[in-house]
Design an enzyme around this catalytic site. Structure first.
Site, PDB file in Angstrom:
ATOM      1  N   ASN A   1     -56.524 -59.159  10.666  1.00 48.33           N
ATOM      2  CA  ASN A   1     -57.611 -60.145  10.656  1.00 48.33           C
ATOM      3  C   ASN A   1     -58.011 -60.373  12.107  1.00 48.33           C
ATOM      4  O   ASN A   1     -57.336 -61.099  12.841  1.00 48.33           O
ATOM      5  CB  ASN A   1     -57.144 -61.444   9.989  1.00 48.33           C
ATOM      6  CG  ASN A   1     -58.215 -62.514   9.975  1.00 48.33           C
ATOM      7  OD1 ASN A   1     -59.337 -62.306  10.439  1.00 48.33           O
ATOM      8  ND2 ASN A   1     -57.882 -63.674   9.456  1.00 48.33           N
TER       9      ASN A   1
ATOM     10  N   LYS B   1     -54.697 -61.435  13.951  1.00 46.09           N
ATOM     11  CA  LYS B   1     -53.568 -61.781  13.105  1.00 46.09           C
ATOM     12  C   LYS B   1     -53.167 -60.539  12.324  1.00 46.09           C
ATOM     13  O   LYS B   1     -54.022 -59.810  11.820  1.00 46.09           O
ATOM     14  CB  LYS B   1     -53.930 -62.900  12.120  1.00 46.09           C
ATOM     15  CG  LYS B   1     -54.227 -64.243  12.761  1.00 46.09           C
ATOM     16  CD  LYS B   1     -54.584 -65.270  11.703  1.00 46.09           C
ATOM     17  CE  LYS B   1     -54.933 -66.605  12.313  1.00 46.09           C
ATOM     18  NZ  LYS B   1     -55.330 -67.602  11.279  1.00 46.09           N
TER      19      LYS B   1
ATOM     20  N   ARG C   1     -59.667 -58.048   6.993  1.00 46.10           N
ATOM     21  CA  ARG C   1     -60.583 -59.123   6.643  1.00 46.10           C
ATOM     22  C   ARG C   1     -61.870 -58.920   7.443  1.00 46.10           C
ATOM     23  O   ARG C   1     -61.842 -58.808   8.665  1.00 46.10           O
ATOM     24  CB  ARG C   1     -59.974 -60.480   6.977  1.00 46.10           C
ATOM     25  CG  ARG C   1     -60.880 -61.646   6.591  1.00 46.10           C
ATOM     26  CD  ARG C   1     -60.289 -62.965   7.027  1.00 46.10           C
ATOM     27  NE  ARG C   1     -61.118 -64.087   6.621  1.00 46.10           N
ATOM     28  CZ  ARG C   1     -60.909 -65.340   7.017  1.00 46.10           C
ATOM     29  NH1 ARG C   1     -59.899 -65.620   7.824  1.00 46.10           N
ATOM     30  NH2 ARG C   1     -61.694 -66.300   6.606  1.00 46.10           N
TER      31      ARG C   1
ATOM     32  N   HIS D   1     -65.213 -67.843   3.314  1.00 45.46           N
ATOM     33  CA  HIS D   1     -63.921 -68.222   2.719  1.00 45.46           C
ATOM     34  C   HIS D   1     -63.746 -67.633   1.321  1.00 45.46           C
ATOM     35  O   HIS D   1     -62.923 -68.099   0.536  1.00 45.46           O
ATOM     36  CB  HIS D   1     -63.756 -69.750   2.643  1.00 45.46           C
ATOM     37  CG  HIS D   1     -63.579 -70.408   3.975  1.00 45.46           C
ATOM     38  ND1 HIS D   1     -64.166 -71.609   4.291  1.00 45.46           N
ATOM     39  CD2 HIS D   1     -62.877 -70.022   5.079  1.00 45.46           C
ATOM     40  CE1 HIS D   1     -63.854 -71.938   5.533  1.00 45.46           C
ATOM     41  NE2 HIS D   1     -63.068 -70.988   6.036  1.00 45.46           N
TER      42      HIS D   1
ATOM     43  N   LEU E   1     -60.103 -76.490   3.327  1.00 47.05           N
ATOM     44  CA  LEU E   1     -60.236 -77.365   4.486  1.00 47.05           C
ATOM     45  C   LEU E   1     -59.300 -76.910   5.601  1.00 47.05           C
ATOM     46  O   LEU E   1     -58.076 -76.953   5.468  1.00 47.05           O
ATOM     47  CB  LEU E   1     -59.900 -78.808   4.100  1.00 47.05           C
ATOM     48  CG  LEU E   1     -60.638 -79.384   2.892  1.00 47.05           C
ATOM     49  CD1 LEU E   1     -60.180 -80.808   2.615  1.00 47.05           C
ATOM     50  CD2 LEU E   1     -62.145 -79.329   3.099  1.00 47.05           C
ATOM     51  N   GLY E   2     -59.883 -76.464   6.688  1.00 42.20           N
ATOM     52  CA  GLY E   2     -59.144 -76.108   7.888  1.00 42.20           C
ATOM     53  C   GLY E   2     -60.036 -76.427   9.069  1.00 42.20           C
ATOM     54  O   GLY E   2     -60.931 -77.267   8.975  1.00 42.20           O
TER      55      GLY E   2
ATOM     56  N   ARG F   1     -67.337 -77.674  14.287  1.00 35.80           N
ATOM     57  CA  ARG F   1     -68.695 -77.406  13.783  1.00 35.80           C
ATOM     58  C   ARG F   1     -69.267 -78.660  13.143  1.00 35.80           C
ATOM     59  O   ARG F   1     -68.573 -79.395  12.439  1.00 35.80           O
ATOM     60  CB  ARG F   1     -68.672 -76.272  12.759  1.00 35.80           C
ATOM     61  CG  ARG F   1     -68.223 -74.943  13.324  1.00 35.80           C
ATOM     62  CD  ARG F   1     -68.192 -73.875  12.241  1.00 35.80           C
ATOM     63  NE  ARG F   1     -67.378 -72.740  12.639  1.00 35.80           N
ATOM     64  CZ  ARG F   1     -66.679 -71.986  11.807  1.00 35.80           C
ATOM     65  NH1 ARG F   1     -66.674 -72.258  10.520  1.00 35.80           N
ATOM     66  NH2 ARG F   1     -65.977 -70.968  12.260  1.00 35.80           N
TER      67      ARG F   1
ATOM     68  N   ASP G   1     -58.108 -81.480  15.942  1.00 36.67           N
ATOM     69  CA  ASP G   1     -56.903 -81.346  15.125  1.00 36.67           C
ATOM     70  C   ASP G   1     -56.732 -82.581  14.251  1.00 36.67           C
ATOM     71  O   ASP G   1     -56.601 -83.696  14.756  1.00 36.67           O
ATOM     72  CB  ASP G   1     -55.680 -81.163  16.021  1.00 36.67           C
ATOM     73  CG  ASP G   1     -54.439 -80.775  15.239  1.00 36.67           C
ATOM     74  OD1 ASP G   1     -54.036 -81.542  14.336  1.00 36.67           O
ATOM     75  OD2 ASP G   1     -53.863 -79.711  15.529  1.00 36.67           O
ATOM     76  N   CYS G   2     -56.719 -82.366  12.954  1.00 40.19           N
ATOM     77  CA  CYS G   2     -56.652 -83.480  12.005  1.00 40.19           C
ATOM     78  C   CYS G   2     -55.365 -84.285  12.169  1.00 40.19           C
ATOM     79  O   CYS G   2     -55.373 -85.514  12.010  1.00 40.19           O
ATOM     80  CB  CYS G   2     -56.775 -82.935  10.584  1.00 40.19           C
ATOM     81  SG  CYS G   2     -57.267 -84.150   9.365  1.00 40.19           S
ATOM     82  N   ARG G   3     -54.262 -83.619  12.500  1.00 38.39           N
ATOM     83  CA  ARG G   3     -52.998 -84.325  12.676  1.00 38.39           C
ATOM     84  C   ARG G   3     -53.075 -85.302  13.845  1.00 38.39           C
ATOM     85  O   ARG G   3     -52.611 -86.456  13.752  1.00 38.39           O
ATOM     86  CB  ARG G   3     -51.864 -83.317  12.896  1.00 38.39           C
ATOM     87  CG  ARG G   3     -51.579 -82.437  11.690  1.00 38.39           C
ATOM     88  CD  ARG G   3     -50.765 -81.224  12.064  1.00 38.39           C
ATOM     89  NE  ARG G   3     -51.508 -80.344  12.962  1.00 38.39           N
ATOM     90  CZ  ARG G   3     -51.078 -79.147  13.345  1.00 38.39           C
ATOM     91  NH1 ARG G   3     -49.902 -78.681  12.905  1.00 38.39           N
ATOM     92  NH2 ARG G   3     -51.804 -78.398  14.159  1.00 38.39           N
TER      93      ARG G   3
ATOM     94  N   ASN H   1     -52.046 -79.960   3.504  1.00 35.94           N
ATOM     95  CA  ASN H   1     -51.060 -80.769   4.222  1.00 35.94           C
ATOM     96  C   ASN H   1     -51.441 -82.219   4.469  1.00 35.94           C
ATOM     97  O   ASN H   1     -50.559 -83.031   4.758  1.00 35.94           O
ATOM     98  CB  ASN H   1     -50.755 -80.105   5.573  1.00 35.94           C
ATOM     99  CG  ASN H   1     -50.114 -78.742   5.412  1.00 35.94           C
ATOM    100  OD1 ASN H   1     -49.133 -78.607   4.698  1.00 35.94           O
ATOM    101  ND2 ASN H   1     -50.675 -77.741   6.058  1.00 35.94           N
TER     102      ASN H   1
ATOM    103  N   GLU I   1     -54.527 -65.590   1.924  1.00 35.21           N
ATOM    104  CA  GLU I   1     -55.537 -64.554   2.108  1.00 35.21           C
ATOM    105  C   GLU I   1     -54.905 -63.197   2.385  1.00 35.21           C
ATOM    106  O   GLU I   1     -55.432 -62.160   1.949  1.00 35.21           O
ATOM    107  CB  GLU I   1     -56.478 -64.960   3.243  1.00 35.21           C
ATOM    108  CG  GLU I   1     -57.328 -66.173   2.907  1.00 35.21           C
ATOM    109  CD  GLU I   1     -58.042 -66.756   4.113  1.00 35.21           C
ATOM    110  OE1 GLU I   1     -59.268 -66.634   4.179  1.00 35.21           O
ATOM    111  OE2 GLU I   1     -57.359 -67.328   4.984  1.00 35.21           O
TER     112      GLU I   1
END
Length: 402
Positions: free
Chosen positions: A10, A17, A89, A178, A206-207, A238, A280-282, A332, A383
């Site tokens: 990927n 990756k 990918r 996606h 969601l990422g 974005r 970063d959501c965390r 998560n 994926e």
């Protein structure tokens, strides 16, 4: 010991990756992540059997160099000669590809023809294919396209309300992305529902990049990302949906160029732009809990916009049997799931708080109260497994093993 392993690649614009997967059991035997490609600071990290190894790519810091380093690592572990096919990918297949495809010269040219539709992603994907052909000559390569799953979307859903000449001449339409993730998650959700209604699924991936898709009877019927991955939900950096007039306004009043506005909307907006703190959501969840106004607003905007899109996708699917969360945040963040579903009680969607907290960090499950429909689910995406499965099928590996 299987001698027919799949190498999954990927390639991003500055990253790669990789994963080695046994298609007979889906087991990931090794993985890697190359970062800062195209710069002298490039490096690659390998993971195998719980151990990590970091290797500099300063001597050759392009995608071919990363694949070469991966090949050396595979040789150390006697895995190189067991690779039977390579799956890639690929971000954009335009309207040409409705499913994964074996790469030949015509397909490679077709992917190059799609570069104007994905100028950052497709060149990197093609570099990965060329590198694989260089280091694994003669082995089959398979392109698994993120857009192909959405080719079932009806014309009324993919058509923009602009002069039709643009659609005909420049292939200007909604494509969606996606798709590889959605294609994996949809049947997994049906399995998890175990006989409960499952014909109308709303899947939220969601990422850092995020999109939502309406899946009816296994087929995509609408999705939030559009001509590019910028459209739709609030994402890490974005903006998602904005008034197109912003381009004229900002170029006239700030001195920004069109390219600078586009760069801002793609790389400096979303959660990062609203919070003025992080994408970063965390980090944002912790900061919001400590009273950071921008972090709290970013999460509120993100989940409100997501809830609105979920409601709209119920129109596309003709109702909703289950809402499915996936992707790094979707799998998560109990907070994001809870805040989103709190807006959707009028659709009959509710969350069991205890189940919501328990279903994180790789766990799958139904997080809505027992006996309540529609169901709310968490399904971890994979994926790499989807790419490996398609590659094995098109390369004839599974048939040979039977």
């Amino acid at each position: 010991m299987s001698k027919q392993l799949i190498l999954v690649l990927n390639c991003g614009s500055s990253s790669l990756k990789g994963a080695v997967i046994d298609p007979q059991n889906g087991r990931m035997l090794a993985s890697c992540l190359a970062e800062r490609l195209t710069t002298p600071q490039a490096f690659i990290t390998f993971k195998k059997d719980g151990e990590k190894l970091e290797v500099s790519l300063a001597s050759r810091f392009d995608h071919a160099g990363a694949v070469g380093a991966l090949m050396n690592e595979l040789e150390k572990h006697s895995m190189h000669d067991r690779i039977a096919a390579i799956g890639h990918r690929v971000a954009h297949g335009g309207e040409r590809y409705h499913e994964s495809v074996l790469v030949n010269e015509a397909v490679l040219q077709g992917l190059k023809d799609c570069i104007p539709l994905a100028p950052l992603h497709n060149p990197a994907n093609i570099s990965g294919i060329l590198a694989a052909q260089e280091h694994f000559p003669g082995l089959p390569n398979v392109a698994v396209l993120d857009t192909s799953f959405h080719q079932s979307i009806p014309e009324r859903a993919y058509t923009y309300a602009v002069p039709r000449e643009l659609r005909k001449k420049y292939a200007f339409r909604r494509y969606g992305f996606h798709g590889t993730s959605m294609r994996y998650v949809a049947p997994e959700a049906v399995r998890l529902l175990d006989g409960r209604p499952s014909e109308r699924l709303i899947i939220a991936h969601l990422g850092n990049g995020a999109s939502i898709t309406a899946v009816k009877n296994g087929k995509s019927v609408d999705t939030s990302m559009g001509f590019t991955p910028l459209e739709g939900l609030v994402m890490g950096t974005r903006s998602g949906d904005v008034d197109a007039g912003i381009y004229d306004y900002l170029t006239a009043h700030t001195g920004m160029s069109v390219n600078q506005v586009s760069d801002m909307l793609n790389k400096k907006s979303g959660l990062l732009g609203i919070s003025e703190l992080s994408n970063d959501c965390r980090t944002l969840e912790q900061a919001a809990a400590e009273g950071h106004e921008g972090a709290a607003l970013a999460l509120d905007v993100m989940t409100y916009r997501l809830a609105k899109y979920i409601a709209s996708m119920a129109v596309a699917a003709g109702g909703i049997d289950a809402l499915v969360f996936t992707g790094g945040i979707g799998e998560n963040s109990a907070l994001v799931r809870g805040k989103t579903v709190a807006h959707l009680g009028f659709l009959g969607l509710h969350i069991d708080e205890q189940a919501n907290l328990a279903t994180r960090f790789g766990a799958e499950g139904i997080i809505s109260p027992a006996g309540i429909e529609p169901a709310v689910l968490v399904v971890p995406t994979d994926e790499e497994a989807m790419i490996a499965s398609d590659t094995a099928a098109l390369a004839g590996l599974l048939a040979e093993a039977c």
